[in-house]
Write a protein that holds these residues in place. Sequence first.
Motif, PDB file in Angstrom:
ATOM      1  N   SER A  82       0.832  -1.208   0.000  1.00 15.32           N
ATOM      2  CA  SER A  82       0.000   0.000   0.000  1.00 15.32           C
ATOM      3  C   SER A  82       0.864   1.254   0.000  1.00 15.32           C
ATOM      4  CB  SER A  82      -0.925  -0.002   1.224  1.00 15.32           C
ATOM      5  OG  SER A  82      -1.813  -1.093   1.174  1.00 15.32           O
ATOM      6  N   PHE A  83       1.980   1.213   0.701  1.00 20.35           N
ATOM      7  CA  PHE A  83       2.892   2.359   0.698  1.00 20.35           C
ATOM      8  C   PHE A  83       3.445   2.595  -0.695  1.00 20.35           C
ATOM      9  CE2 PHE A  83       7.144   4.153   1.017  1.00 20.35           C
ATOM     10  CZ  PHE A  83       6.919   5.281   1.797  1.00 20.35           C
ATOM     11  N   ALA A  84       3.830   1.524  -1.382  1.00 23.77           N
ATOM     12  CA  ALA A  84       4.348   1.670  -2.752  1.00 23.77           C
ATOM     13  C   ALA A  84       3.285   2.228  -3.684  1.00 23.77           C
ATOM     14  CB  ALA A  84       4.858   0.321  -3.264  1.00 23.77           C
ATOM     15  N   VAL A  85       2.055   1.783  -3.535  1.00 23.78           N
ATOM     16  CA  VAL A  85       0.963   2.311  -4.356  1.00 23.78           C
ATOM     17  C   VAL A  85       0.744   3.791  -4.057  1.00 23.78           C
ATOM     18  CG1 VAL A  85      -1.517   2.146  -4.806  1.00 23.78           C
ATOM     19  CG2 VAL A  85      -0.155   0.071  -4.586  1.00 23.78           C
ATOM     20  N   LEU A  86       0.883   4.171  -2.803  1.00 29.98           N
ATOM     21  CA  LEU A  86       0.694   5.576  -2.426  1.00 29.98           C
ATOM     22  C   LEU A  86       1.735   6.473  -3.080  1.00 29.98           C
ATOM     23  CD1 LEU A  86      -0.525   7.875  -0.727  1.00 29.98           C
ATOM     24  CD2 LEU A  86       0.956   7.142   1.154  1.00 29.98           C
ATOM     25  N   VAL A  87       3.005   6.084  -3.028  1.00 32.84           N
ATOM     26  CA  VAL A  87       4.059   6.962  -3.555  1.00 32.84           C
ATOM     27  C   VAL A  87       4.082   6.972  -5.075  1.00 32.84           C
ATOM     28  CG1 VAL A  87       5.475   6.619  -1.506  1.00 32.84           C
ATOM     29  CG2 VAL A  87       5.824   5.153  -3.494  1.00 32.84           C
ATOM     30  N   THR A  88       3.469   6.008  -5.730  1.00 30.86           N
ATOM     31  CA  THR A  88       3.462   5.975  -7.195  1.00 30.86           C
ATOM     32  C   THR A  88       2.141   6.433  -7.785  1.00 30.86           C
ATOM     33  OG1 THR A  88       2.789   3.637  -7.137  1.00 30.86           O
ATOM     34  CG2 THR A  88       5.146   4.111  -7.291  1.00 30.86           C
ATOM     35  N   THR A  89       1.204   6.876  -6.952  1.00 38.95           N
ATOM     36  CA  THR A  89      -0.098   7.332  -7.431  1.00 38.95           C
ATOM     37  C   THR A  89      -0.044   8.826  -7.671  1.00 38.95           C
ATOM     38  OG1 THR A  89      -1.230   5.576  -6.226  1.00 38.95           O
ATOM     39  CG2 THR A  89      -2.564   7.444  -6.942  1.00 38.95           C
ATOM     40  N   SER A 129      -7.234   7.809  -1.170  1.00 39.61           N
ATOM     41  CA  SER A 129      -7.729   6.480  -0.804  1.00 39.61           C
ATOM     42  C   SER A 129      -6.575   5.551  -0.438  1.00 39.61           C
ATOM     43  CB  SER A 129      -8.544   5.889  -1.956  1.00 39.61           C
ATOM     44  OG  SER A 129      -7.737   5.729  -3.120  1.00 39.61           O
ATOM     45  N   ALA A 130      -5.464   5.660  -1.177  1.00 39.44           N
ATOM     46  CA  ALA A 130      -4.301   4.838  -0.856  1.00 39.44           C
ATOM     47  C   ALA A 130      -3.725   5.211   0.503  1.00 39.44           C
ATOM     48  CB  ALA A 130      -3.241   4.988  -1.944  1.00 39.44           C
ATOM     49  N   GLU A 131      -3.729   6.504   0.823  1.00 41.91           N
ATOM     50  CA  GLU A 131      -3.226   6.931   2.127  1.00 41.91           C
ATOM     51  C   GLU A 131      -4.128   6.441   3.249  1.00 41.91           C
ATOM     52  OE1 GLU A 131      -2.223  11.109   4.478  1.00 41.91           O
ATOM     53  OE2 GLU A 131      -2.213  11.028   2.284  1.00 41.91           O
ATOM     54  N   LEU A 151      -3.443   2.752   3.726  1.00 41.90           N
ATOM     55  CA  LEU A 151      -2.170   2.541   4.401  1.00 41.90           C
ATOM     56  C   LEU A 151      -2.273   2.855   5.888  1.00 41.90           C
ATOM     57  CD1 LEU A 151       0.886   2.022   4.444  1.00 41.90           C
ATOM     58  CD2 LEU A 151       1.218   4.413   3.761  1.00 41.90           C
ATOM     59  N   ALA A 152      -2.955   3.947   6.226  1.00 41.08           N
ATOM     60  CA  ALA A 152      -3.107   4.313   7.637  1.00 41.08           C
ATOM     61  C   ALA A 152      -3.852   3.229   8.408  1.00 41.08           C
ATOM     62  CB  ALA A 152      -3.824   5.651   7.751  1.00 41.08           C
ATOM     63  N   ALA A 153      -4.908   2.681   7.800  1.00 40.07           N
ATOM     64  CA  ALA A 153      -5.662   1.620   8.469  1.00 40.07           C
ATOM     65  C   ALA A 153      -4.812   0.369   8.667  1.00 40.07           C
ATOM     66  CB  ALA A 153      -6.914   1.291   7.658  1.00 40.07           C
ATOM     67  N   GLU A 154      -4.026   0.019   7.649  1.00 41.07           N
ATOM     68  CA  GLU A 154      -3.182  -1.172   7.771  1.00 41.07           C
ATOM     69  C   GLU A 154      -2.075  -0.972   8.796  1.00 41.07           C
ATOM     70  OE1 GLU A 154      -3.772  -2.794   3.172  1.00 41.07           O
ATOM     71  OE2 GLU A 154      -1.964  -1.687   3.761  1.00 41.07           O
ATOM     72  N   LEU A 155      -1.529   0.224   8.886  1.00 46.12           N
ATOM     73  CA  LEU A 155      -0.500   0.490   9.888  1.00 46.12           C
ATOM     74  C   LEU A 155      -1.078   0.450  11.300  1.00 46.12           C
ATOM     75  CD1 LEU A 155       1.601   3.324   8.205  1.00 46.12           C
ATOM     76  CD2 LEU A 155       2.227   0.927   8.514  1.00 46.12           C
ATOM     77  N   ARG A 156      -2.302   0.950  11.478  1.00 50.77           N
ATOM     78  CA  ARG A 156      -2.935   0.872  12.794  1.00 50.77           C
ATOM     79  C   ARG A 156      -3.154  -0.585  13.200  1.00 50.77           C
ATOM     80  NH1 ARG A 156      -5.951   5.329  10.831  1.00 50.77           N
ATOM     81  NH2 ARG A 156      -7.640   3.917  10.193  1.00 50.77           N
ATOM     82  N   MET A 161       7.135   3.658   7.647  1.00 51.88           N
ATOM     83  CA  MET A 161       6.013   3.895   6.737  1.00 51.88           C
ATOM     84  C   MET A 161       4.942   4.781   7.353  1.00 51.88           C
ATOM     85  SD  MET A 161       5.502   0.217   4.841  1.00 51.88           S
ATOM     86  CE  MET A 161       5.236  -0.667   6.391  1.00 51.88           C
ATOM     87  N   ASP A 162       5.177   5.305   8.534  1.00 45.03           N
ATOM     88  CA  ASP A 162       4.186   6.148   9.198  1.00 45.03           C
ATOM     89  C   ASP A 162       3.870   7.389   8.346  1.00 45.03           C
ATOM     90  OD1 ASP A 162       2.676   6.849  11.758  1.00 45.03           O
ATOM     91  OD2 ASP A 162       3.954   8.609  11.499  1.00 45.03           O
ATOM     92  N   ILE A 163       2.603   7.758   8.303  1.00 41.55           N
ATOM     93  CA  ILE A 163       2.160   8.875   7.457  1.00 41.55           C
ATOM     94  C   ILE A 163       2.820  10.183   7.891  1.00 41.55           C
ATOM     95  CG2 ILE A 163       0.178  10.180   6.645  1.00 41.55           C
ATOM     96  CD1 ILE A 163       0.259   7.362   5.586  1.00 41.55           C
ATOM     97  N   GLU A 164       2.859  10.447   9.181  1.00 52.03           N
ATOM     98  CA  GLU A 164       3.462  11.694   9.656  1.00 52.03           C
ATOM     99  C   GLU A 164       4.963  11.723   9.372  1.00 52.03           C
ATOM    100  OE1 GLU A 164       2.527  12.216  13.728  1.00 52.03           O
ATOM    101  OE2 GLU A 164       0.355  12.415  13.412  1.00 52.03           O
ATOM    102  N   HIS A 165       5.613  10.591   9.539  1.00 51.42           N
ATOM    103  CA  HIS A 165       7.048  10.522   9.236  1.00 51.42           C
ATOM    104  C   HIS A 165       7.302  10.812   7.763  1.00 51.42           C
ATOM    105  CE1 HIS A 165      11.219   9.134   9.500  1.00 51.42           C
ATOM    106  NE2 HIS A 165      10.997   8.434   8.394  1.00 51.42           N
ATOM    107  N   ARG A 166       6.462  10.252   6.905  1.00 48.98           N
ATOM    108  CA  ARG A 166       6.613  10.493   5.466  1.00 48.98           C
ATOM    109  C   ARG A 166       6.368  11.961   5.124  1.00 48.98           C
ATOM    110  NH1 ARG A 166       6.103   9.359   0.213  1.00 48.98           N
ATOM    111  NH2 ARG A 166       4.351  10.304  -0.888  1.00 48.98           N
ATOM    112  N   SER A 167       5.360  12.579   5.739  1.00 44.17           N
ATOM    113  CA  SER A 167       5.055  13.989   5.454  1.00 44.17           C
ATOM    114  C   SER A 167       6.221  14.885   5.860  1.00 44.17           C
ATOM    115  CB  SER A 167       3.777  14.405   6.190  1.00 44.17           C
ATOM    116  OG  SER A 167       2.675  13.625   5.763  1.00 44.17           O
TER     117      SER A 167
END
Length: 417
Positions: A299-306, A314-316, A319-324, A365-371
């Motif tokens: 899901s992370f790979a799909v997010l960065v390539t979308t 939707s990909a984000e 990913l957030a749900a799967e990380l939780r 892969m955390d969303i905040e870390h990536r931002s």
Amino acid sequence: MQVVRNWTPSVPQWLKKHRDPVVVQALRSTAAATVAYVIALRLSPEPAPLTAPLTALLVVQVTLYATLTTSFRRVNSVVAGVLVAVAFSLLVGLTWWSLALVILAALAVGHLVRVEEFVPEVAISAMLVLGVTTVSSTAWARVVETLIGATVGLACNVLLAPPVWTEQASESIEDLARRVRRLMLLMGEEAAGTTPVEHAAARLHEARRLDHEISDVDAALRQAEDSLRLNPRVREGLLHRVVLRTGLDTLEICTVVLRVLARSFTDLAKERAPEPLFAPSTGAVVEQLLSEIGDAVVSFAVLVTTAVSVNAESAESRLAAELRQAAATRDKLAQLLLEDVQRDSCHWHLQGAVLTEVNRIIDEMDIEHRSRRLFEELDCHTRARRERVSRLTRIRNRLGVPERLRRNHEDGARRSL
């Protein structure tokens, strides 16, 4: 009507095939080389001016950015080689020792003028020119043919826009993520049962090979980054480059941590043989956790390539749900490992290492870390661009450039950011 129905499904396939960057690049290179040869036949004194199509073929690289840099270096290398040959022809003829001196001097000059990969071209040009009797005419012909080939190559990129290689880079990143997931699933299945040392060592070798294959993905990404630079068909090229680059960096860290995790599994298999790596209940949670982390990596790979914002949102969210979910399973695993260590502390350092490694992958892969990482990279590029603009401003002030032209240039620089 039957004929129309038979041909209709093949039309999109034909268009997709002919939009492929490899096909586009082959057609562009062929066209540039042919046009350069036709022009050189009229302008060069040589009967077969093959230097022009050769130069055009080498200059028309896969990206406009590479074409500009390659054109300058190639012309520079040819001119330097011709000058070396002319200088030697005035002093000595063609003998074995003069040829050796020409090659040595040409290679040295090539490094001095910084033509990089075209250093051998300096020596080649010098030898070709020195090996003929009419040095002056041949030297002039070679320079003219080189300039024709470089000019045609540049014009080809202006008239026929070079392909953008982001799709190929995105596919490489997603393929890397899927391979990481497959390895995690295998490791999880083995962690839930009795794992021979040979099987654990085999997973470790797979993780090492996966770590080495990152260089191929990095090469595809560098090609995509170059295709976004100076490309008139691309908007927000900097943002695309930063998103893909930071995404690959994160996947590279995850791959390295996965290799360390495979090493921990191998050490556990050696220490606990012939017993399982973990207790039955703990092994089942390890399998579940690695499966959830593997899904999150994809899901992370799909997010960065979308590229489309709606799909990215939707990909984000996915990913957030799967990380939780993975974080909750990690906490459950931590409690089970604590209970196992309290009963038997012989292998606590290896079990603790497993927990540390899976926690590192989740944090990467955390969303905040990536931002934060994206903002830092964009800020670095913005500061570098502003420094270049400020230097140009100081130069314009010294040269007395009118204020109107200065404002237009600065507005264009801000829009490119």
